[in-house]
Scaffold this motif. Structure first.
Motif, mmCIF file in Angstrom:
data_model
loop_
_atom_site.group_PDB
_atom_site.id
_atom_site.type_symbol
_atom_site.label_atom_id
_atom_site.label_comp_id
_atom_site.label_asym_id
_atom_site.label_seq_id
_atom_site.Cartn_x
_atom_site.Cartn_y
_atom_site.Cartn_z
ATOM 1 N N HIS A 157 14.675 -29.369 4.051
ATOM 2 C CA HIS A 157 14.891 -28.420 4.837
ATOM 3 C C HIS A 157 16.349 -27.886 4.825
ATOM 4 O O HIS A 157 17.118 -28.484 5.290
ATOM 5 C CB HIS A 157 14.458 -28.877 6.259
ATOM 6 N N THR A 158 16.148 -26.523 4.829
ATOM 7 C CA THR A 158 17.597 -25.789 4.654
ATOM 8 C C THR A 158 17.546 -24.710 5.548
ATOM 9 O O THR A 158 16.692 -24.056 6.107
ATOM 10 C CB THR A 158 17.985 -25.466 3.273
ATOM 11 N N PRO A 162 17.655 -21.420 0.028
ATOM 12 C CA PRO A 162 16.279 -22.013 -0.485
ATOM 13 C C PRO A 162 16.538 -22.968 -1.573
ATOM 14 O O PRO A 162 17.435 -22.859 -2.425
ATOM 15 C CB PRO A 162 15.633 -20.848 -0.761
ATOM 16 N N ARG A 164 14.820 -24.334 -4.771
ATOM 17 C CA ARG A 164 13.466 -24.307 -5.787
ATOM 18 C C ARG A 164 13.925 -24.890 -6.975
ATOM 19 O O ARG A 164 12.837 -25.071 -7.673
ATOM 20 C CB ARG A 164 13.415 -22.812 -6.030
ATOM 21 N N ASP A 168 19.759 -25.837 -7.152
ATOM 22 C CA ASP A 168 20.055 -25.269 -5.677
ATOM 23 C C ASP A 168 20.300 -26.396 -4.900
ATOM 24 O O ASP A 168 21.026 -26.082 -3.902
ATOM 25 C CB ASP A 168 18.701 -24.688 -5.191
ATOM 26 N N LYS A 229 15.162 -22.215 7.917
ATOM 27 C CA LYS A 229 14.460 -21.042 7.378
ATOM 28 C C LYS A 229 13.504 -21.394 6.161
ATOM 29 O O LYS A 229 12.726 -20.703 5.750
ATOM 30 C CB LYS A 229 15.609 -19.910 7.005
ATOM 31 N N TYR A 230 13.901 -22.499 5.614
ATOM 32 C CA TYR A 230 13.373 -22.931 4.214
ATOM 33 C C TYR A 230 12.867 -24.469 4.282
ATOM 34 O O TYR A 230 13.587 -25.215 4.944
ATOM 35 C CB TYR A 230 14.228 -22.626 2.847
ATOM 36 N N THR A 232 11.440 -27.170 1.433
ATOM 37 C CA THR A 232 11.116 -27.443 0.050
ATOM 38 C C THR A 232 10.117 -28.807 0.092
ATOM 39 O O THR A 232 10.674 -29.787 0.172
ATOM 40 C CB THR A 232 12.285 -27.443 -0.810
ATOM 41 N N ASN A 293 8.909 -19.373 8.900
ATOM 42 C CA ASN A 293 9.782 -20.238 7.977
ATOM 43 C C ASN A 293 8.955 -20.179 6.524
ATOM 44 O O ASN A 293 7.943 -20.139 6.628
ATOM 45 C CB ASN A 293 10.285 -21.363 8.345
ATOM 46 N N GLU A 294 9.755 -20.151 5.596
ATOM 47 C CA GLU A 294 9.215 -19.976 4.056
ATOM 48 C C GLU A 294 8.828 -21.535 3.753
ATOM 49 O O GLU A 294 9.966 -22.522 3.713
ATOM 50 C CB GLU A 294 10.016 -19.336 3.070
ATOM 51 N N ILE A 296 8.335 -23.787 0.353
ATOM 52 C CA ILE A 296 8.404 -24.029 -1.082
ATOM 53 C C ILE A 296 7.729 -25.168 -1.710
ATOM 54 O O ILE A 296 8.192 -26.174 -1.279
ATOM 55 C CB ILE A 296 9.940 -23.650 -1.438
#
Length: 352
Positions: A157-158, A162, A164, A168, A229-230, A232, A293-294, A296
């Motif tokens: 979680h970031t 992000p 991916r 990263d 916000k992200y 994964t 939130n996105e 991934i």
């Protein structure tokens, strides 16, 4: 008139007897047992796990046993003190995280090897069976072990960046729950930061960390979705947990109480964690979606690359466990792999 007085007298006696009986049952508890954990009282650890377990024990002992639960807001709620409080007899039972304090349960940490466990039911059953088979050595030797379990495969979680790909992860400061997960992050070029759950929100808010590796459940429990916000979904690791009891306290209890504790712990209790984690994870994910939130999702090809990249770290970590008193960590890891495959086949044969 005499009949009326007689009826009133009998009614009064019945009411009095009922009140006395109720008071008698309310005061019937001969034994008080104390349980602590390190999460808020609203968390599933308390609501779905410990409160029902306590109620079962009270019912099975016909009110002889009363259970009091102390959460993170109490003086007994420090995450790094759970097992020590049980050992000292300050608390009778506790739920804690294996990785805090670090290196306390080195053999059990093998369950946290990257990409070993994907599902909470398989992970929990595997860790519990390793313990029953005697493969965890002196881990937990001073305790009555009521259950061992893991969560679902964790996420990254970031805040602003992000994740991916492996590239990263480089340079990110990420909160970690254990030495095993720290070793994984370092192998990927990230900087692990040890923090208790209670410190996560503040450190995210201040920018002291860029994110964390944990479950949907925990980011929801500490309100971190408000800042993140992200997310994964790599299913890269799990953390191990314990539910321990002071052995002397257990041995001092009447036989019927010991029997009741055994009946609601161990195998039947461990079997419940898969369903509980499914529920807790779903709530945390829904909260992230609500915040916009996105999410991934790492595909199978990328996941395989991550798994290959971490193999040297796994070999080094297992070798390092020998210096911590683990006799044959490679054998434990091999057995863990066998058990995970066995339980994945049992519970998730139809999953993609």
């Amino acid at each position: 008139m005499k009949h009326l007085n007689f009826r009133k007298t009998m009614l009064g006696l019945l009411v009095g007897a009922t009140v006395l009986a109720g008071a008698s049952y309310a005061n019937a508890a001969e034994i008080t047992l104390k349980i602590s954990h390190y999460l808020p009282p609203s968390h599933g650890f308390q609501k779905d796990f410990l409160e029902p377990w306590a109620k079962q024990l009270e019912e099975k002992t016909h009110g002889k046993v009363e259970v009091k639960i102390y959460d993170a807001t109490s003086a007994f709620g420090k995450i790094d003190r759970q097992a020590d409080q049980v050992r000292a007899g300050v608390i009778d039972m506790a739920v804690g995280l294996n990785g805090i304090p670090r290196d306390r349960y080195p053999a059990a940490s093998i369950i946290e090897m990257p990409f070993l466990v994907k599902y909470a039911d398989s992970g929990s059953e595997t860790l519990w069976n390793l313990y029953k088979e005697g493969m965890l050595g002196s881990d937990y030797k001073d305790f009555k072990v009521l259950a061992l379990f893991t969560h679902e495969g964790g996420l990254i979680h970031t805040l602003d960046k992000p994740v991916r790909s492996l590239e990263d992860l480089k340079g990110l400061r990420l909160r970690t729950p254990s030495p095993a997960v720290s070793a994984m992050l370092e192998s990927y070029g990230a900087s692990p930061v040890g923090l208790p759950p209670s410190a996560i929100y503040e450190n995210l808010q201040k920018g002291n960390i860029d994110g964390l590796v944990t479950t949907w459940d925990l980011v929801n429990a500490v309100k971190a979705n408000e800042l993140l916000k992200y997310h994964t979904d790599a299913g890269a690791y799990v953390a191990g947990f314990y539910f321990l009891m002071n052995q002397k306290k257990f041995d001092s209890l009447p036989e019927d109480v010991r029997k009741a504790i055994d009946e609601i712990s161990g195998d039947p209790l461990v079997a419940k964690f898969g369903g509980w984690w499914d529920k807790w994870e779903a709530a945390g994910k829904a909260d992230a979606v609500k915040h916009g939130n996105e999410i991934i999702k790492i595909d199978d090809k990328t996941r395989a690359e991550w798994k290959d990249a971490v193999q040297p770290m796994i070999k080094e970590y297992l070798e390092g466990l020998k210096a911590k008193g683990v006799k044959d960590p490679e054998a434990i890891y091999q057995r863990a792999q066998e058990l995970v495959t066995q339980f994945d086949t049992k519970y998730h044969a139809g999953d993609k």
